[in-house]
Structures are given as structure tokens and as C-alpha cells.
Design a protein around this motif. Structure first.
Motif, PDB file in Angstrom:
ATOM      1  N   ALA A 240      -0.323 -22.987  50.971  1.00 42.06           N
ATOM      2  CA  ALA A 240      -0.226 -21.877  50.019  1.00 42.06           C
ATOM      3  C   ALA A 240       1.178 -21.292  49.999  1.00 42.06           C
ATOM      4  O   ALA A 240       1.975 -21.488  50.924  1.00 42.06           O
ATOM      5  CB  ALA A 240      -1.243 -20.793  50.364  1.00 42.06           C
ATOM      6  N   ALA A 241       1.473 -20.558  48.928  1.00 40.61           N
ATOM      7  CA  ALA A 241       2.758 -19.865  48.785  1.00 40.61           C
ATOM      8  C   ALA A 241       2.507 -18.506  48.144  1.00 40.61           C
ATOM      9  O   ALA A 241       1.760 -18.402  47.167  1.00 40.61           O
ATOM     10  CB  ALA A 241       3.713 -20.687  47.930  1.00 40.61           C
ATOM     11  N   ASP A 242       3.107 -17.464  48.722  1.00 42.03           N
ATOM     12  CA  ASP A 242       2.998 -16.119  48.159  1.00 42.03           C
ATOM     13  C   ASP A 242       4.099 -15.913  47.128  1.00 42.03           C
ATOM     14  O   ASP A 242       5.262 -16.265  47.350  1.00 42.03           O
ATOM     15  CB  ASP A 242       3.120 -15.065  49.264  1.00 42.03           C
ATOM     16  N   LEU A 243       3.729 -15.284  46.013  1.00 38.29           N
ATOM     17  CA  LEU A 243       4.635 -15.128  44.883  1.00 38.29           C
ATOM     18  C   LEU A 243       4.669 -13.671  44.430  1.00 38.29           C
ATOM     19  O   LEU A 243       3.848 -12.858  44.878  1.00 38.29           O
ATOM     20  CB  LEU A 243       4.171 -16.033  43.731  1.00 38.29           C
ATOM     21  N   PRO A 244       5.607 -13.301  43.547  1.00 38.76           N
ATOM     22  CA  PRO A 244       5.673 -11.913  43.068  1.00 38.76           C
ATOM     23  C   PRO A 244       4.392 -11.476  42.358  1.00 38.76           C
ATOM     24  O   PRO A 244       3.587 -12.301  41.925  1.00 38.76           O
ATOM     25  CB  PRO A 244       6.859 -11.940  42.092  1.00 38.76           C
ATOM     26  N   TYR A 245       4.225 -10.161  42.240  1.00 36.83           N
ATOM     27  CA  TYR A 245       3.115  -9.534  41.512  1.00 36.83           C
ATOM     28  C   TYR A 245       1.748  -9.849  42.128  1.00 36.83           C
ATOM     29  O   TYR A 245       0.730  -9.865  41.441  1.00 36.83           O
ATOM     30  CB  TYR A 245       3.123  -9.950  40.033  1.00 36.83           C
ATOM     31  N   GLY A 246       1.725 -10.113  43.436  1.00 38.24           N
ATOM     32  CA  GLY A 246       0.461 -10.362  44.110  1.00 38.24           C
ATOM     33  C   GLY A 246      -0.170 -11.689  43.758  1.00 38.24           C
ATOM     34  O   GLY A 246      -1.374 -11.879  43.937  1.00 38.24           O
ATOM     35  N   ILE A 247       0.620 -12.621  43.279  1.00 33.59           N
ATOM     36  CA  ILE A 247       0.116 -13.934  42.866  1.00 33.59           C
ATOM     37  C   ILE A 247       0.274 -14.929  44.014  1.00 33.59           C
ATOM     38  O   ILE A 247       1.244 -14.881  44.768  1.00 33.59           O
ATOM     39  CB  ILE A 247       0.868 -14.426  41.616  1.00 33.59           C
ATOM     40  N   THR A 248      -0.682 -15.839  44.137  1.00 32.86           N
ATOM     41  CA  THR A 248      -0.662 -16.856  45.185  1.00 32.86           C
ATOM     42  C   THR A 248      -0.870 -18.234  44.573  1.00 32.86           C
ATOM     43  O   THR A 248      -1.677 -18.395  43.653  1.00 32.86           O
ATOM     44  CB  THR A 248      -1.769 -16.599  46.226  1.00 32.86           C
ATOM     45  N   ALA A 249      -0.141 -19.224  45.084  1.00 35.93           N
ATOM     46  CA  ALA A 249      -0.328 -20.616  44.669  1.00 35.93           C
ATOM     47  C   ALA A 249      -0.906 -21.397  45.841  1.00 35.93           C
ATOM     48  O   ALA A 249      -0.453 -21.246  46.983  1.00 35.93           O
ATOM     49  CB  ALA A 249       0.993 -21.227  44.228  1.00 35.93           C
ATOM     50  N   VAL A 250      -1.921 -22.227  45.582  1.00 35.24           N
ATOM     51  CA  VAL A 250      -2.590 -22.995  46.635  1.00 35.24           C
ATOM     52  C   VAL A 250      -2.736 -24.445  46.198  1.00 35.24           C
ATOM     53  O   VAL A 250      -3.085 -24.723  45.041  1.00 35.24           O
ATOM     54  CB  VAL A 250      -3.990 -22.408  46.940  1.00 35.24           C
ATOM     55  N   LYS A 251      -2.471 -25.373  47.125  1.00 35.06           N
ATOM     56  CA  LYS A 251      -2.717 -26.795  46.866  1.00 35.06           C
ATOM     57  C   LYS A 251      -4.201 -27.053  47.120  1.00 35.06           C
ATOM     58  O   LYS A 251      -4.711 -26.835  48.220  1.00 35.06           O
ATOM     59  CB  LYS A 251      -1.864 -27.650  47.805  1.00 35.06           C
ATOM     60  N   SER A 252      -4.909 -27.508  46.086  1.00 28.24           N
ATOM     61  CA  SER A 252      -6.341 -27.774  46.203  1.00 28.24           C
ATOM     62  C   SER A 252      -6.617 -29.187  45.703  1.00 28.24           C
ATOM     63  O   SER A 252      -6.764 -29.418  44.501  1.00 28.24           O
ATOM     64  CB  SER A 252      -7.140 -26.744  45.391  1.00 28.24           C
ATOM     65  N   TYR A 253      -6.616 -30.140  46.640  1.00 31.88           N
ATOM     66  CA  TYR A 253      -6.822 -31.546  46.318  1.00 31.88           C
ATOM     67  C   TYR A 253      -5.802 -32.010  45.273  1.00 31.88           C
ATOM     68  O   TYR A 253      -4.613 -32.034  45.542  1.00 31.88           O
ATOM     69  CB  TYR A 253      -8.272 -31.789  45.876  1.00 31.88           C
ATOM     70  N   ASP A 254      -6.246 -32.351  44.072  1.00 34.87           N
ATOM     71  CA  ASP A 254      -5.324 -32.884  43.060  1.00 34.87           C
ATOM     72  C   ASP A 254      -4.828 -31.811  42.093  1.00 34.87           C
ATOM     73  O   ASP A 254      -4.329 -32.131  41.008  1.00 34.87           O
ATOM     74  CB  ASP A 254      -6.010 -33.995  42.257  1.00 34.87           C
ATOM     75  N   ASN A 255      -4.970 -30.560  42.498  1.00 33.86           N
ATOM     76  CA  ASN A 255      -4.566 -29.467  41.613  1.00 33.86           C
ATOM     77  C   ASN A 255      -3.741 -28.417  42.350  1.00 33.86           C
ATOM     78  O   ASN A 255      -3.845 -28.277  43.578  1.00 33.86           O
ATOM     79  CB  ASN A 255      -5.796 -28.774  41.011  1.00 33.86           C
ATOM     80  N   LEU A 256      -2.940 -27.703  41.594  1.00 32.59           N
ATOM     81  CA  LEU A 256      -2.325 -26.467  42.067  1.00 32.59           C
ATOM     82  C   LEU A 256      -3.114 -25.331  41.433  1.00 32.59           C
ATOM     83  O   LEU A 256      -3.271 -25.292  40.203  1.00 32.59           O
ATOM     84  CB  LEU A 256      -0.858 -26.378  41.636  1.00 32.59           C
ATOM     85  N   ILE A 257      -3.619 -24.433  42.251  1.00 36.08           N
ATOM     86  CA  ILE A 257      -4.358 -23.273  41.748  1.00 36.08           C
ATOM     87  C   ILE A 257      -3.475 -22.044  41.937  1.00 36.08           C
ATOM     88  O   ILE A 257      -3.147 -21.665  43.060  1.00 36.08           O
ATOM     89  CB  ILE A 257      -5.691 -23.070  42.488  1.00 36.08           C
ATOM     90  N   ILE A 258      -3.083 -21.444  40.838  1.00 30.71           N
ATOM     91  CA  ILE A 258      -2.232 -20.253  40.885  1.00 30.71           C
ATOM     92  C   ILE A 258      -3.070 -19.083  40.391  1.00 30.71           C
ATOM     93  O   ILE A 258      -3.573 -19.093  39.261  1.00 30.71           O
ATOM     94  CB  ILE A 258      -0.976 -20.431  40.016  1.00 30.71           C
ATOM     95  N   SER A 259      -3.252 -18.092  41.241  1.00 25.56           N
ATOM     96  CA  SER A 259      -4.125 -16.975  40.885  1.00 25.56           C
ATOM     97  C   SER A 259      -3.499 -15.667  41.331  1.00 25.56           C
ATOM     98  O   SER A 259      -2.612 -15.636  42.181  1.00 25.56           O
ATOM     99  CB  SER A 259      -5.504 -17.140  41.539  1.00 25.56           C
TER     100      SER A 259
END
Length: 464
Positions: free
Chosen positions: A301-320
Motif C-alpha cells: 500500500a501507499a498513503d497519498l494526499p487527501y486521505g487517499i490510499t492505493a493498494v495492490k490487490s492481485y491484478d488491480n490497483l485499488i485507489i480509495s
């Protein structure tokens, strides 16, 4: 060619001004804005312009700010230009909005300009950015880790805002004023290096000029090339498999394979903009952190601005995130449904404005309006129904007797920002685009010697 001639040529080359335009001019009293006011005053007779100057007193510099206001008011009286001075307590506004004074002042200026424009029934705002400002913006964005879009600098035109001086240097502006014996005021804060841009202006640009006295010109030319390259990057980013939900975005990592770094970063920027509602404060370090997840193990995972997080989930990147973009997304989805049928004379309403339609007889000598938001078309050239809607991928516009141009390419030529394209209103009949409102009237519907009946169309914007 003299200075005034160059400005006129630049204005016509970029189609910034048409006859009978109503233009609000931002006038601080500094050299750039005084030059802009004088140039537009010189063009007033040729283009039959209606001008109104607006001065903002930011209430930051005390007596100096009051001096600037008095200077602008006197200058406008001398030139016979209507003027409005507005006092805004920017320090208080910055505190309330949790912004820097520079940001709060800029937001307040443009908001005021737009309000005056709407109240006056005008359709354009002229501001006095020059090629030095463009170079400074490119350097500033580069230093803070901007995406490639930021390296394109300042657009000549965006929506209702035009920049007639963007093709000339600050030194040329000051020489023009000197030749005409025109004075101007100097904001003392511009002489300090307290602001990042001032530091670039007083330190970086002079150093570059020592290397090459045309450094600013070269940076401006490079920025124009970058703007075109960015359009190509956006086209390639469209191939990525990206799914937008209300508070998260899913990107298929396989669809990113084969895409170069700048293209992948544009994909990530779109995801972050969807969630945050803006791209501000999102730098290359954040985009690189998302990109790095593609090669990491599941769950990284990676923490991003505005309280957003990116996570590697199998064959996808989930950015929430926290759903900061929910309202903006809902509004955007509602805008996509714009579909207003024009069935005759009258006023037709949309969320952001209205279009007035009037049928008239036409004969040689009838005055044809030339403003951006007022057009006359040949009624008999219309096929079927007239619709007010948003652009579609297949749309084309007839731009000359020789043929048509795809609407997307026209937007590129006019330097319309990609995020503004989907909600740029167009008027169309059953077969093709009639009018890209505020930007281009199709050659297929213009009046000619055989015209007998016309539609007079006026689009009035409420929120820009």
C-alpha cells in the motif's frame, strides 16, 4: 511590426477577441495590467468592444493598496473605460478558508471578475500574464515535481479567460509604457523573495538570461510543444482499463503494461482527481509511489494526499479515499445527461445557463452578430431537430469549405483542457454539430446570399 501590431496579430491568431465582445479587464495598476488596458483600449474601435476594468484591493498593503486603487480609477477615467473597485479582506479570507494569502487572493480575484462579467452581460475576462509569467510557471511547476501537464504552463485561453499579452516579454511591456509616457504602480511585495514565484523572477530567470538572453522565449516555445505532447499522452492514457466508483478507483495493472511512465502517471492522476476533486498538491513522488505498487506483492500500500490510499490487490490497483470527490462526481454524471430539444422560439434552460432562440427573416444588410455566445444560423440548413447537448466521440465540425474536423481535434487546436471537454455544450441537428458554443460555429450553417430565414441564438452562462 510595432508592439501594438504584435498584440493585435496575437489576438487574431488565437481568436481571442471578436467584434462586439464585452470584456472584463483585471487591472491591478502594475505594468502588465496597465499595458493590457491600453492595448484593449486601442483595439476597442476596431472590434467595437465593450470594456469594463475591475480592480481588487486585497487590503494587505494598507496605504499602498489604496494608492493603487486611486491610480487605476484615475487611469480608467482618463481612458473612458468603466471601472469597478472591490475591497476584499484577503488575510481574513485566507484564515477562514485555510489558504495562503496568495491562493486566497487569486481565488477572490477570479471569482469577482466572473461575477462582474455575468452582471454586465459580458462573456470574456482578460488578464495580463506575459511570457515571463509563463516561463516562471513552468519552472515553478518543474521544481515542485509537477506532472507533464504543469510543464505546459499557462494557456492562452481557457473558457472565458483570455491572455492577450502571453506572447510578449515583461521588458517589452515596460518599454512600451515608457515610449508612451505611461506610469504604473509597483506592488512592494513583488520586490521581495518571500514568495516562491518572486524568487524565481528575481533569481532564477536572471541567471538563465545570462546563459541565453532568449531563455524565456525558448521556455515558452517548449511549453507550447509540451501542451501538444500532453494531448498525445492523454490519448494513450485512454487505453488503460480504469473503473470509477463513488469512493474508489480500480485500475487493471495488465492494461498498464507497455505504457510509458508519463502515460501511467496520467492514469493515476485521473484516479486521484476523481477522488479528491482536484490535482493540486499531487506531485511526482505520489504518482511514483502508486507506480511502484505494480511490481510489489499483493497487499502492498501507499498513503497519498487527501486521505487517499492505493493498494495492490492481485491484478488491480485499488485507489480509495474518504469520498472527497462524491459530490463532484455526482454533478459530473448529471451533466452528462444534458439533452435539451429546441422546438422553436423561446428560452431553454440547463443547469449552467440558458439558450435563447429567435426566428427572424434575413436579407442582405442584416447585421450578423459575431460574439462568442451570440450566433446567427441559416434556418433552412438545419436537418430535423436541434439539440443542446454535450459532445459525443463521433462529433465533427465543418471548419471550411474543404471539409470537417473531429471535435476532439478542434478542442486540441483551441487548447481546451481535457477535463472541460465532456461538459462543453454544443448545439446539433440530426446530422452534425451546428455550434460549439463559445468556440466555433460550423461553416455548414452560416448565412449566405441564399439565406432567407435565420435563427438568432444566444447562450447565457450562469456558472462558469
Amino acid at each position: 511590426m510595432d508592439f501594438s501590431g504584435r498584440i493585435r496579430e496575437f489576438v487574431m491568431q488565437h481568436e481571442l477577441i471578436e467584434k462586439n465582445d464585452g470584456i472584463v479587464i483585471g487591472v491591478s495598476g502594475g505594468a502588465d495590467s496597465v499595458c493590457l488596458l491600453l492595448c484593449l483600449t486601442e483595439l476597442r474601435k476596431h472590434f467595437k468592444l465593450r470594456l469594463k476594468a475591475v480592480h481588487i484591493n486585497h487590503m494587505i498593503r494598507g496605504e499602498e493598496a489604496d494608492r493603487d486603487q486611486s491610480f487605476v480609477e484615475e487611469l480608467c477615467r482618463e481612458l473612458g473605460v468603466d471601472e469597478i473597485s472591490v475591497r476584499i479582506n484577503v488575510p481574513q479570507l485566507a484564515k477562514e478558508k485555510h489558504l495562503t494569502e496568495e491562493e486566497a487572493g487569486r481565488n477572490a480575484r477570479y471569482q469577482t471578475f466572473k461575477e462582474v462579467m455575468e452582471d454586465s452581460g459580458f462573456h470574456k475576462i482578460a488578464v495580463a500574464h506575459n511570457s515571463d509569467d509563463l516561463a516562471e510557471t513552468v519552472i515553478f511547476n518543474m521544481a515542485r515535481g509537477s506532472s507533464i501537464k504543469g510543464l505546459a504552463g499557462i494557456p492562452v485561453r481557457r473558457d472565458c479567460i483570455i491572455r492577450p499579452l502571453l506572447g510578449v516579454r515583461r521588458s517589452e511591456i515596460e518599454e512600451y509604457l515608457k515610449e508612451r509616457g505611461r506610469s504604473f504602480v509597483t506592488d512592494s511585495t513583488n520586490l521581495l523573495d518571500d514568495y516562491s514565484r518572486n524568487s524565481i523572477r528575481h533569481t532564477v530567470i536572471p541567471a538563465l538570461n545570462k546563459l541565453n538572453d532568449r531563455a524565456v522565449d525558448h521556455i515558452a516555445a517548449a511549453a507550447e510543444d509540451v501542451a501538444e505532447i500532453y494531448e498525445m499522452i492523454c490519448d494513450m492514457a485512454d487505453t488503460a482499463e480504469i473503473h470509477f466508483e463513488e469512493d474508489r478507483v480500480k485500475i487493471a495493472t495488465k492494461s498498464l503494461e507497455g505504457l510509458r511512465g508519463p502515460v501511467r502517471r496520467e492514469v493515476y492522476l485521473r484516479a486521484l482527481e476523481h477522488l479528491a476533486g482536484k490535482r493540486k498538491d499531487i506531485g511526482s513522488v505520489h504518482l511514483d509511489s502508486i507506480d511502484g505498487l505494480c511490481s510489489k506483492e499483493n497487499g502492498s500500500a501507499a498513503d497519498l494526499p487527501y486521505g487517499i490510499t492505493a493498494v495492490k490487490s492481485y491484478d488491480n490497483l485499488i485507489i480509495s479515499g474518504i469520498g472527497a470527490g462524491k459530490k463532484a462526481k455526482k454533478e459530473a454524471e448529471e451533466k452528462k445527461d444534458l439533452f435539451v430539444e429546441i422546438s422553436g422560439d423561446g428560452i431553454y434552460y440547463t443547469d449552467n445557463g440558458e439558450i435563447q432562440v429567435k426566428t427572424m427573416d434575413y436579407s442582405p444588410g442584416t447585421e450578423i452578430p459575431s460574439g462568442d455566445l451570440v450566433k446567427m444560423i441559416d434556418k433552412d440548413k438545419v436537418s430535423g431537430k436541434i439539440l443542446l447537448r454535450y459532445p459525443r466521440q463521433e462529433d465533427r465540425v465543418k471548419i471550411s469549405a474543404a471539409g470537417y474536423k473531429k471535435l476532439g481535434r478542434l478542442f486540441t487546436d483551441l487548447k481546451v483542457e481535457r477535463e472541460d471537454r465532456k461538459t462543453a455544450p454544443v448545439l446539433a441537428d440530426d446530422n452534425e454539430i451546428i455550434w460549439v458554443i463559445g468556440r466555433r460555429l460550423s461553416e455548414a450553417f452560416k448565412v449566405d446570399s441564399s439565406t432567407k430565414s435565420v435563427y438568432l441564438l444566444e447562450y447565457i452562462q450562469k456558472n462558469i
